[in-house]
Design an enzyme around this catalytic site. Structure first.
Site, PDB file in Angstrom:
ATOM      1  N   ASP A  99      39.586  36.918  44.584  1.00  0.00           N
ATOM      2  CA  ASP A  99      38.643  35.902  44.081  1.00  0.00           C
ATOM      3  C   ASP A  99      39.097  35.149  42.827  1.00  0.00           C
ATOM      4  O   ASP A  99      39.616  35.764  41.888  1.00  0.00           O
ATOM      5  CB  ASP A  99      37.316  36.557  43.672  1.00  0.00           C
ATOM      6  CG  ASP A  99      36.784  37.545  44.671  1.00  0.00           C
ATOM      7  OD1 ASP A  99      37.322  37.626  45.780  1.00  0.00           O
ATOM      8  OD2 ASP A  99      35.820  38.237  44.316  1.00  0.00           O
ATOM      9  N   GLN A 121      41.146  37.791  40.543  1.00  0.00           N
ATOM     10  CA  GLN A 121      41.287  39.202  40.892  1.00  0.00           C
ATOM     11  C   GLN A 121      42.736  39.437  41.270  1.00  0.00           C
ATOM     12  O   GLN A 121      43.292  38.737  42.128  1.00  0.00           O
ATOM     13  CB  GLN A 121      40.360  39.556  42.062  1.00  0.00           C
ATOM     14  CG  GLN A 121      38.897  39.561  41.689  1.00  0.00           C
ATOM     15  CD  GLN A 121      38.538  40.772  40.847  1.00  0.00           C
ATOM     16  OE1 GLN A 121      38.323  41.848  41.385  1.00  0.00           O
ATOM     17  NE2 GLN A 121      38.479  40.602  39.537  1.00  0.00           N
ATOM     18  N   ASP A 172      29.613  40.985  40.102  1.00  0.00           N
ATOM     19  CA  ASP A 172      30.073  39.598  40.102  1.00  0.00           C
ATOM     20  C   ASP A 172      29.167  38.685  39.254  1.00  0.00           C
ATOM     21  O   ASP A 172      28.644  37.683  39.740  1.00  0.00           O
ATOM     22  CB  ASP A 172      30.201  39.054  41.541  1.00  0.00           C
ATOM     23  CG  ASP A 172      31.055  39.942  42.429  1.00  0.00           C
ATOM     24  OD1 ASP A 172      31.830  40.750  41.876  1.00  0.00           O
ATOM     25  OD2 ASP A 172      30.948  39.835  43.660  1.00  0.00           O
TER      26      ASP A 172
HETATM   27  C1  FRU Z   1      34.684  39.584  46.713  1.00  0.00           C
HETATM   28  C2  FRU Z   1      34.764  40.935  46.013  1.00  0.00           C
HETATM   29  C3  FRU Z   1      33.790  41.001  44.856  1.00  0.00           C
HETATM   30  C4  FRU Z   1      34.403  42.022  43.951  1.00  0.00           C
HETATM   31  C5  FRU Z   1      35.878  41.752  44.112  1.00  0.00           C
HETATM   32  C6  FRU Z   1      36.732  42.970  43.986  1.00  0.00           C
HETATM   33  O1  FRU Z   1      35.817  39.229  47.421  1.00  0.00           O
HETATM   34  O2  FRU Z   1      34.534  41.973  46.944  1.00  0.00           O
HETATM   35  O3  FRU Z   1      32.460  41.302  45.236  1.00  0.00           O
HETATM   36  O4  FRU Z   1      33.987  41.901  42.628  1.00  0.00           O
HETATM   37  O5  FRU Z   1      36.038  41.154  45.390  1.00  0.00           O
HETATM   38  O6  FRU Z   1      38.086  42.625  43.945  1.00  0.00           O
END
Ligand code: FRU
Length: 475
Positions: free
Chosen positions: A22, A38, A147
């Site tokens: 993300d 991420q 999130d």
């Molecule tokens: C979405 C997600 C989020 C989480 C992140 C973990 O793609 O699952 O909900 O914070 O990725 O990497």
């Protein structure tokens, strides 16, 4: 075996090495756009999450910066999950989810503890963690709780969180004066598993041209006709956030992009008032052949959001015209039940053209992109007259990928306007000035560079267009 740079994107953000999912913490700070994401720096697989970081003054040229957040403190031992950023005075704040596995790492069934954390920076590069600011969900049955998207409204900071209670999804809202003490305002919206998925990841909530937009990434939506083919599907509702902090939806749930690879989109407000959006240009279940080359994951191009009645429109950020190098006219004209190779080649291209539906009689007609000389590889984009749909077909688009996606073409419509961005392993199609978009990863061989046009069983008419080769910035 493919050379390791085969799929490396030229003008899209991707991690220098390792894994990306993300986009996080999209923010404009001291004259520059910051994008976090991420990131797992040690392998091209998802793992304990870090926040990768890049910045740009112009949305085109990006500089990779040191990793902003690393997991390992008591409040984020197993990951710094997704979140957002805000600026207060001279300080840049990151608000993210601290993640802890209660059982085996990666085992959802054995449980997890998620808390919302704060970090800050005055130089926009080095961050200090301040620990958890929300450490308990508002109900003991809520375990997925993450999130945070924070924004300023009036005298307060507001926070939207995605959550899951039992098997049903929830949007939670919080409010604060100082980013540290947060009051829970309760459930802004509740969904039901059957219709709405079981968890709303990566919420965003913002005003756009007089309406409030709730943008979110539901897990587990069911396919319906041509819609929702991705297992998880980035969606939105238009409505309004009322005085009681409830989100009153005024539209149906719509998918925001109709391609194969688009998830976890987030937005920022640019200083000139534009609402810009980036998404992860992959999906949890997407094939990721670049993992063999020690990296994977990319973000979409930045897009400008606008509203057209009950629908969102996404146009490529206007700055992206700076990527254009040499321009060539794209003169295809009329094809009578034939295909033709064009005098255009390239992996990094922008094409702009219109399909003329009035003069055409073909069953289907359109473009073949990233074609190999032996005819084995091609990515097709065409109008299907029977279905009255514009189709993106990546069944022959190279390593690992497959599948066909499409968007409707309205009954009275006489033309389809296309703006297409090709990079080494991606295609983004903006249809009718962003009324629809299709974003997908493709993995053709590096020498599959041909462009063709075709019409099947009848006449296909192409209005004069243009093609640009785009700058290879090796982001
Ligand atoms: C979405 C997600 C989020 C989480 C992140 C973990 O793609 O699952 O909900 O914070 O990725 O990497």
């Amino acid at each position: 075996p493919a050379h390791r740079d085969d799929y490396r994107l030229g003008y899209h953000l991707s991690p220098p090495a390792g894994w990306m999912n993300d986009p996080n913490g999209l923010v404009y700070f001291r004259g520059e756009y910051h994008v976090f994401y991420q990131h797992h720096p040690y392998s091209p697989q998802w793992g304990p999450m870090y926040w990768g970081h890049a910045r740009s003054a112009d949305l085109v040229h990006w500089e990779h910066l040191p990793i902003a957040l690393a997991p390992g403190d008591a409040f984020d031992p197993d990951g710094c999950f997704s979140g957002s950023a805000v600026v207060d005075g001279d300080t840049l704040y990151l608000i993210y989810t601290g993640h802890r596995w209660l059982g085996e790492p990666g085992n959802d069934e054995q449980g997890m503890k998620q808390v919302q954390c704060l970090a800050s920076s005055t130089d926009g590069i080095t961050f200090i963690k301040h620990g958890a600011v929300i450490d308990t969900p508002p109900h003991p049955d809520i375990m997925h709780f993450r999130d945070p998207k924070v924004w300023r409204r009036g005298d307060h900071w507001w926070m939207a969180l995605g959550a899951r209670q039992g098997d049903d999804p929830l949007l939670l809202l919080y409010r604060s004066r100082d980013l540290r003490r947060w009051d829970c305002l309760g459930r802004a919206l509740e969904g039901r598993r059957e219709a709405d998925g079981y968890m709303w990841e990566c919420p965003d909530l913002f005003e756009l041209e007089g309406r409030d937009v709730f943008l979110f990434s539901p897990q587990g939506l069911k396919p319906e006709g041509y819609e929702r083919w991705n297992l998880f599907q980035n969606s939105y509702l238009l409505g309004r956030l009322d005085e009681n902090a409830r989100f009153v939806a005024e539209t149906e749930l719509h998918e925001i992009d109709h391609g194969h690879d688009f998830y976890a989109a987030q937005t920022l407000l640019a200083p000139d008032g534009r609402r810009l959006l980036w998404a992860w240009m992959d999906m949890w279940q997407s094939p990721m052949p670049s993992q063999a080359h020690h990296w994977c994951g990319a973000l979409t191009l930045p897009r400008e959001l606008s509203r057209d009645g009950d629908r969102l429109r996404m146009r490529p950020a206007r700055e992206l015209t700076a990527l254009r190098q040499s321009r060539q006219a794209l003169t295809i004209g009329t094809l009578e039940a034939q295909s033709r190779r064009l005098e255009v080649r390239g992996a990094l291209l922008e094409l702009e053209l219109e399909l003329d539906l009035v003069g055409s009689s073909a069953e289907r007609f359109g473009l073949a992109l990233r074609c190999s000389d032996d005819g084995q590889e091609r990515t097709l984009l065409y109008f299907d007259a029977m279905a009255r749909r514009l189709v993106l077909d990546r069944q022959h688009s190279g390593a690992g990928v497959s599948g066909v996606r499409s968007v409707p073409v309205a009954p009275g419509q006489t033309r389809i306007a296309l703006r297409i961005f090709l990079d080494r392993s991606s295609i983004e199609v903006f249809v009718d000035d962003g009324a629809y978009t299709l974003s997908s990863r493709i993995y053709p061989r590096p020498d599959s560079l041909g462009v063709g046009a075709f019409a099947v069983n009848g006449r296909g008419v192409f209005a004069e267009g243009a093609v640009w080769s785009l700058a290879d910035l090796k982001l």
